[in-house]
Design an enzyme around this catalytic site. Structure first.
Site, PDB file in Angstrom:
ATOM      1  N   ALA A   1       0.821  -1.131   0.072  1.00  0.00           N
ATOM      2  CA  ALA A   1       0.050  -0.006  -0.034  1.00  0.00           C
ATOM      3  C   ALA A   1       0.993   1.248   0.033  1.00  0.00           C
ATOM      4  O   ALA A   1       2.236   1.158   0.365  1.00  0.00           O
ATOM      5  CB  ALA A   1      -0.802  -0.098   1.251  1.00  0.00           C
TER       6      ALA A   1
ATOM      7  N   GLY B   1       0.605  -4.829   0.984  1.00  0.00           N
ATOM      8  CA  GLY B   1      -0.461  -5.069   0.291  1.00  0.00           C
ATOM      9  C   GLY B   1      -0.216  -5.712  -1.188  1.00  0.00           C
ATOM     10  O   GLY B   1      -1.139  -6.347  -1.715  1.00  0.00           O
TER      11      GLY B   1
ATOM     12  N   GLU C   1      -0.562  -9.169  -0.529  1.00  0.00           N
ATOM     13  CA  GLU C   1      -1.996  -9.337  -0.161  1.00  0.00           C
ATOM     14  C   GLU C   1      -2.650  -9.642  -1.327  1.00  0.00           C
ATOM     15  O   GLU C   1      -3.653 -10.253  -1.694  1.00  0.00           O
ATOM     16  CB  GLU C   1      -2.547  -8.152   0.934  1.00  0.00           C
ATOM     17  CG  GLU C   1      -1.816  -8.293   2.007  1.00  0.00           C
ATOM     18  CD  GLU C   1      -2.291  -7.314   3.335  1.00  0.00           C
ATOM     19  OE1 GLU C   1      -1.823  -6.030   2.820  1.00  0.00           O
ATOM     20  OE2 GLU C   1      -2.842  -7.424   4.128  1.00  0.00           O
TER      21      GLU C   1
ATOM     22  N   GLU D   1       4.792  -5.050   7.381  1.00  0.00           N
ATOM     23  CA  GLU D   1       3.979  -3.981   7.821  1.00  0.00           C
ATOM     24  C   GLU D   1       4.535  -3.668   9.428  1.00  0.00           C
ATOM     25  O   GLU D   1       4.416  -2.445   9.848  1.00  0.00           O
ATOM     26  CB  GLU D   1       2.472  -4.171   7.949  1.00  0.00           C
ATOM     27  CG  GLU D   1       1.837  -4.122   6.708  1.00  0.00           C
ATOM     28  CD  GLU D   1       1.619  -5.457   5.811  1.00  0.00           C
ATOM     29  OE1 GLU D   1       2.502  -6.119   6.130  1.00  0.00           O
ATOM     30  OE2 GLU D   1       0.974  -5.563   4.856  1.00  0.00           O
TER      31      GLU D   1
HETATM   32  N1  CO8 Z   1       4.600   3.368  -0.523  1.00  0.00           N
HETATM   33  C1  CO8 Z   1       5.152   4.442  -1.280  1.00  0.00           C
HETATM   34  N2  CO8 Z   1       6.213   4.499  -1.793  1.00  0.00           N
HETATM   35  C2  CO8 Z   1       7.102   3.526  -2.013  1.00  0.00           C
HETATM   36  C3  CO8 Z   1       6.800   2.292  -1.313  1.00  0.00           C
HETATM   37  C4  CO8 Z   1       5.277   2.077  -0.815  1.00  0.00           C
HETATM   38  N3  CO8 Z   1       4.852   1.074  -0.119  1.00  0.00           N
HETATM   39  N4  CO8 Z   1       7.696   1.391  -1.559  1.00  0.00           N
HETATM   40  C5  CO8 Z   1       8.566   1.798  -2.475  1.00  0.00           C
HETATM   41  N5  CO8 Z   1       8.372   3.299  -2.540  1.00  0.00           N
HETATM   42  C6  CO8 Z   1       8.867   4.545  -3.171  1.00  0.00           C
HETATM   43  C7  CO8 Z   1      10.050   4.802  -2.249  1.00  0.00           C
HETATM   44  O1  CO8 Z   1       9.620   5.744  -1.201  1.00  0.00           O
HETATM   45  C8  CO8 Z   1      11.200   5.597  -3.479  1.00  0.00           C
HETATM   46  O2  CO8 Z   1      10.451   6.695  -3.796  1.00  0.00           O
HETATM   47  P1  CO8 Z   1      11.483   7.974  -3.941  1.00  0.00           P
HETATM   48  O3  CO8 Z   1      12.272   7.606  -5.147  1.00  0.00           O
HETATM   49  O4  CO8 Z   1      10.652   9.111  -3.971  1.00  0.00           O
HETATM   50  O5  CO8 Z   1      12.303   8.254  -2.569  1.00  0.00           O
HETATM   51  C9  CO8 Z   1      10.811   4.590  -4.612  1.00  0.00           C
HETATM   52  O6  CO8 Z   1       9.646   3.837  -4.167  1.00  0.00           O
HETATM   53  C10 CO8 Z   1      12.143   3.713  -4.803  1.00  0.00           C
HETATM   54  O7  CO8 Z   1      12.170   2.736  -3.649  1.00  0.00           O
HETATM   55  P2  CO8 Z   1      13.278   2.335  -3.099  1.00  0.00           P
HETATM   56  O8  CO8 Z   1      14.381   3.322  -3.070  1.00  0.00           O
HETATM   57  O9  CO8 Z   1      13.135   2.001  -1.316  1.00  0.00           O
HETATM   58  O10 CO8 Z   1      13.535   1.124  -3.596  1.00  0.00           O
HETATM   59  P3  CO8 Z   1      14.772  -0.093  -3.348  1.00  0.00           P
HETATM   60  O11 CO8 Z   1      14.833  -0.845  -4.531  1.00  0.00           O
HETATM   61  O12 CO8 Z   1      15.802   0.361  -2.459  1.00  0.00           O
HETATM   62  O13 CO8 Z   1      13.647  -0.964  -2.340  1.00  0.00           O
HETATM   63  C11 CO8 Z   1      11.843  -2.046  -1.424  1.00  0.00           C
HETATM   64  C12 CO8 Z   1      12.483  -1.727  -2.791  1.00  0.00           C
HETATM   65  C13 CO8 Z   1      12.537  -3.175  -0.769  1.00  0.00           C
HETATM   66  C14 CO8 Z   1      10.465  -2.620  -1.942  1.00  0.00           C
HETATM   67  C15 CO8 Z   1      11.609  -0.946  -0.548  1.00  0.00           C
HETATM   68  O14 CO8 Z   1      11.180   0.093  -1.440  1.00  0.00           O
HETATM   69  C16 CO8 Z   1      10.632  -1.331   0.544  1.00  0.00           C
HETATM   70  O15 CO8 Z   1      10.772  -1.792   1.622  1.00  0.00           O
HETATM   71  N6  CO8 Z   1       9.195  -0.513   0.225  1.00  0.00           N
HETATM   72  C17 CO8 Z   1       8.179  -0.697   1.310  1.00  0.00           C
HETATM   73  C18 CO8 Z   1       7.853  -1.865   1.559  1.00  0.00           C
HETATM   74  C19 CO8 Z   1       6.704  -1.786   2.533  1.00  0.00           C
HETATM   75  O16 CO8 Z   1       6.919  -1.666   3.748  1.00  0.00           O
HETATM   76  N7  CO8 Z   1       5.374  -2.410   2.076  1.00  0.00           N
HETATM   77  C20 CO8 Z   1       4.356  -2.500   3.138  1.00  0.00           C
HETATM   78  C21 CO8 Z   1       3.646  -1.136   3.008  1.00  0.00           C
HETATM   79  S1  CO8 Z   1       2.294  -1.036   4.119  1.00  0.00           S
HETATM   80  C22 CO8 Z   1       1.081  -1.945   3.544  1.00  0.00           C
HETATM   81  O17 CO8 Z   1       1.223  -2.702   2.305  1.00  0.00           O
HETATM   82  C23 CO8 Z   1      -0.220  -2.130   4.479  1.00  0.00           C
HETATM   83  C24 CO8 Z   1      -1.382  -2.816   3.502  1.00  0.00           C
HETATM   84  C25 CO8 Z   1      -2.405  -2.731   4.445  1.00  0.00           C
HETATM   85  C26 CO8 Z   1      -3.226  -1.474   4.363  1.00  0.00           C
HETATM   86  C27 CO8 Z   1      -4.516  -1.667   4.455  1.00  0.00           C
HETATM   87  C28 CO8 Z   1      -5.249  -0.647   5.445  1.00  0.00           C
HETATM   88  C29 CO8 Z   1      -6.711  -0.714   5.738  1.00  0.00           C
END
Ligand code: CO8
Length: 258
Positions: free
Chosen positions: A66, A109, A112, A132
């Site tokens: 998400a 997400g 999911e 998460e």
């Molecule tokens: N949301 C928003 N932006 C994101 C997300 C995300 N989930 N993941 C990556 N991005 C963005 C980064 O912020 C970055 O943006 P910017 O260039 O502006 O800084 C860009 O994408 C590239 O990301 P990275 O530089 O981090 O790329 P890497 O190759 O170094 O890393 C990863 C890749 C490992 C995938 C890393 O991006 C990461 O760990 N991302 C987050 C993963 C995460 O925590 N996901 C869970 C999110 S919470 C969720 O999904 C909850 C769902 C349920 C919600 C329901 C509510 C009711």
């Protein structure tokens, strides 16, 4: 077909290919993606020419979860009032079959959503995770439930509590995915599988999907009764007559979906 901002939708014969397309945010699933997917899946379900759908991301990422930036400032009241992400239930209500074709990260997400699919075909690069907990929250789109159903309590609990990712081979041996293929073959393999399903009798495809899903909702006795009644019901279809006649005549079935 270009009515979408965050996804690409292509009809390839009887198969709809939907590609998540927010590369700048690693396909993070914000409200726009959800709105686009709800429309695309509803259009697919309503289109008699389309009989299977493949949902995929990019080579690097299926979806990184998400959209954290969209969620970070929301209050409990915002989340609760809007029943945030309830819309995903419209995607899971899709009656016709769909497959998730996953390469790279399927996190939060993203993971999911892959589990909302009827089954997952994974590239050998796929990585599944529910990180998460590292953000101070939990899965919120069904992950804690579907993951536990798919791979059992021990592994699901381990993934949710540590945030560690699971690779494609372990996902296969754990029952999370149906098949693992080399990354370069992922889309071909998923499309080929989708074409096989698209070549089946349409009502039987819906009925098979409905029955397997019932196994998650019903007791064994209820589920077996449900299966038998649906099986009986298909004897009211033209496609049952055609399918069995075609078998006897040693030719492929010519389906009408009636
Ligand atoms: N949301 C928003 N932006 C994101 C997300 C995300 N989930 N993941 C990556 N991005 C963005 C980064 O912020 C970055 O943006 P910017 O260039 O502006 O800084 C860009 O994408 C590239 O990301 P990275 O530089 O981090 O790329 P890497 O190759 O170094 O890393 C990863 C890749 C490992 C995938 C890393 O991006 C990461 O760990 N991302 C987050 C993963 C995460 O925590 N996901 C869970 C999110 S919470 C969720 O999904 C909850 C769902 C349920 C919600 C329901 C509510 C009711």
């Amino acid at each position: 077909m270009s009515d979408y901002e965050t996804i690409l939708v292509e009809k390839k014969g009887a198969v709809t290919l939907v590609t998540l397309n927010r590369p700048q945010a690693l396909n993070a699933l914000n409200s726009d993606v959800l709105a686009d997917l709800i429309n695309a899946f509803a259009n697919y379900d309503a289109d008699d020419s389309q009989r299977c759908l493949v949902l995929t991301g990019s080579e690097k990422v299926f979806a990184a979860g998400a959209d954290i930036k969209e969620m970070q400032d929301q209050s409990f009241a915002d989340m609760y009032k809007s029943d945030f992400f309830k819309g995903w239930e419209k995607v899971t209500a899709t009656r016709k079959p769909w497959i998730a074709a996953v390469a790279g990260y399927a996190l939060g997400g993203g993971c999911e959503v892959t589990m909302m699919a009827d089954f997952i075909i994974a590239a050998d690069t796929a990585k599944f995770g529910q990180p998460e907990i590292k953000l101070g929250v939990t899965p919120g789109m069904g992950g804690s439930q579907r993951l536990t159903h798919a791979i059992g309590k021990a592994k699901a609990m381990h993934m949710c509590l540590t945030g560690e990712m699971m690779g494609a081979e372990e996902a296969l041996s754990s029952g999370l995915v149906a098949k693992v293929v080399p990354a370069a073959d992922l889309i071909d393999e998923a499309m080929k599988t989708a074409e096989t399903i698209a070549g089946m009798a349409p009502l039987a495809a819906i009925a098979n999907k409905e029955m397997v899903n019932a196994a998650y909702e019903m007791t064994l006795a209820e589920g077996i009764n449900f299966e038998r009644r649906l099986f009986h019901g298909l004897f009211g279809t033209q496609d049952q007559k055609e399918g069995m006649k075609a078998f006897v005549e040693k030719r492929p079935g010519n389906w009408t979906g009636k």
